[in-house]
Write an enzyme that holds these catalytic residues in place. Structure first.
Site, short mmCIF file in Angstrom:
data_model
loop_
_atom_site.label_atom_id
_atom_site.label_comp_id
_atom_site.label_asym_id
_atom_site.label_seq_id
_atom_site.Cartn_x
_atom_site.Cartn_y
_atom_site.Cartn_z
N ALA A 47 57.59 94.94 69.02
CA ALA A 47 58.29 93.78 69.58
C ALA A 47 58.46 93.81 71.11
CB ALA A 47 59.64 93.62 68.87
N ARG A 86 52.11 85.51 67.28
CA ARG A 86 52.76 86.21 66.17
C ARG A 86 54.17 85.63 66.01
NH1 ARG A 86 52.30 92.53 65.68
NH2 ARG A 86 52.39 92.02 63.47
N GLN A 195 50.48 102.18 61.30
CA GLN A 195 51.13 102.42 62.60
C GLN A 195 51.87 103.76 62.62
OE1 GLN A 195 51.17 99.55 60.93
NE2 GLN A 195 51.34 97.77 62.26
N ASP A 236 62.16 93.80 64.74
CA ASP A 236 61.40 92.68 65.32
C ASP A 236 62.29 91.46 65.57
OD1 ASP A 236 59.25 94.37 63.80
OD2 ASP A 236 58.26 93.22 65.37
N ASN A 246 61.92 94.04 60.16
CA ASN A 246 61.09 95.11 60.74
C ASN A 246 59.86 95.25 59.83
OD1 ASN A 246 60.68 97.17 62.78
ND2 ASN A 246 61.04 98.68 61.18
#
Ligand code: MRU
Length: 349
Positions: A47, A86, A195, A236, A246
């Site tokens: 973010a 996004r 990630q 986020d 998130n």
């Protein structure tokens, strides 16, 4: 520590996160369209990092718009285009709107567009610098609640790579490690795009912080058998009641932490709060292509005919959250009250 992005000679240089950990390659963005594509493809992700990238994207957009007849209208269209890359991380809209508001104000004052571009560049650089300072402050507040001999679990990547440097959740881990408190960090792999395995483990290895990789479905059992005593993740978007979006899988981690009596913390800057929404049901959740679920990288792992569901984020309800670590301190329940106080403190700053 790894460098996520830099602004050099009027261009945005991004570390291509899709290639890590095997390759360290940089992408040069000379226009906002390339910045938008990098955000969409997750070459830059996390973010606060996409917020800062969008700020520099707005500088490139303004430069382009300054050569067109309807400067501010053109810039507004470019801003909307950037924001649409996004939907979930609110930092993207936060940064793009902040730069647009300055441009709009200065345009009303009849300042020449080329001068406005210069002012936007200063603002974007400031967002970048501030983000690093904010992460250090969050790290210091967060480290206070990390126990001695901490065995920490984290999900996704909320590190230097997800920000302009130091990290949110990993900023807390880094500061606690400096204080000698960290025995081990368990990093969830974070399917489908890994990630946690590719980025969090990479960052921690580079900094010599002990890290153990696990797949996502091992999190609850690891809590039970490996002495996890602290969970910290990023965010986020946080609603006014503390419900937190998130990376997909965070909700399951929070439920498992609750079942095992383990404190579950969110670490996020004020720019990740969306004071305009009352609860998490109003957070837009990005859905991505089914191939990410039915393939492992380019290897097909499921029948072509099978359907998919691929939400990129989930929402953890506020009652599962022990505290929200911010640059202004740690917020506690009732979140509607503590977040309202945060809003009053920060809304005009
Ligand atoms: O899809 P991603 O990789 O952008 O998702 C990132 C996350 O969910 C992070 O945990 C969040 O953005 C916080 S980053 C400090």
């Amino acid at each position: 520590m790894v460098e996520t992005m830099r602004w050099e000679d009027g261009k945005l240089i991004l570390l291509d996160q899709t290639l890590l950990p095997q390759k360290k390659e940089f992408i040069t963005c000379e226009n906002y369209i390339r910045v938008r594509a990098a955000i969409k493809k997750l070459e830059v992700r996390g973010a606060p990092a996409i917020g800062a990238a969008a700020a520099f994207g707005m500088v490139l957009a303004a430069k382009e718009a300054s050569n067109r007849p309807a400067f501010i209208e053109t810039l507004a269209r470019m801003r909307d285009d950037l924001i649409s890359a996004r939907p979930t991380a609110v930092n993207l809209a936060w940064a793009a709107n902040k730069l647009f508001a300055l441009a709009e104000q200065r345009n009303k004052e009849e300042v020449a567009p080329y001068k406005i571009v210069g002012e936007l560049e200063q603002m974007a650089k400031q967002i970048y610098e501030d983000d690093i300072a904010i992460n250090h402050r969050m790290g210091e507040f967060g480290a206070e609640v990390v126990p001695e001999n901490a065995v920490i679990l984290t999900h996704c990547n909320a590190g230097a790579l997800a920000t302009c440097g130091w990290g949110t959740a990993l900023g807390v881990v880094r500061e606690a490690h400096k204080q000698g408190k960290v025995a081990m960090v368990y990093s969830d792999e974070t399917r489908p795009l890994l990630q946690g395995a590719r980025l969090t483990a990479f960052e921690l290895c580079e900094d010599n912080i002990p890290v153990t990789c696990i797949t996502d479905n091992m999190a609850a059992w690891t809590m039970k058998t490996k002495g996890i005593n602290f969970v910290v993740v990023g965010a986020d978007r946080i609603a006014a009641n503390g419900d937190t979006a998130n990376k997909i899988g965070t909700y399951g981690v929070a439920l498992a932490a609750k079942a095992h009596g383990i404190p579950f913390y969110i670490a996020a800057p004020v720019s990740t709060f969306d004071f305009s929404i009352t609860d998490g049901s109003q957070i837009p959740i990005e859905e991505r292509k089914g191939e990410e679920v039915k393939q492992f990288r380019s290897e097909v792992t499921a029948p072509a005919k099978a359907l998919t569901f691929n939400p990129s984020f989930d929402v953890t309800p506020n009652e599962l959250i022990t505290g929200i670590i911010t640059e202004h301190g740690i917020l506690r329940a009732p979140y509607t009250e503590s977040i309202e106080k945060l809003k009053k403190l920060t809304v005009n700053s």
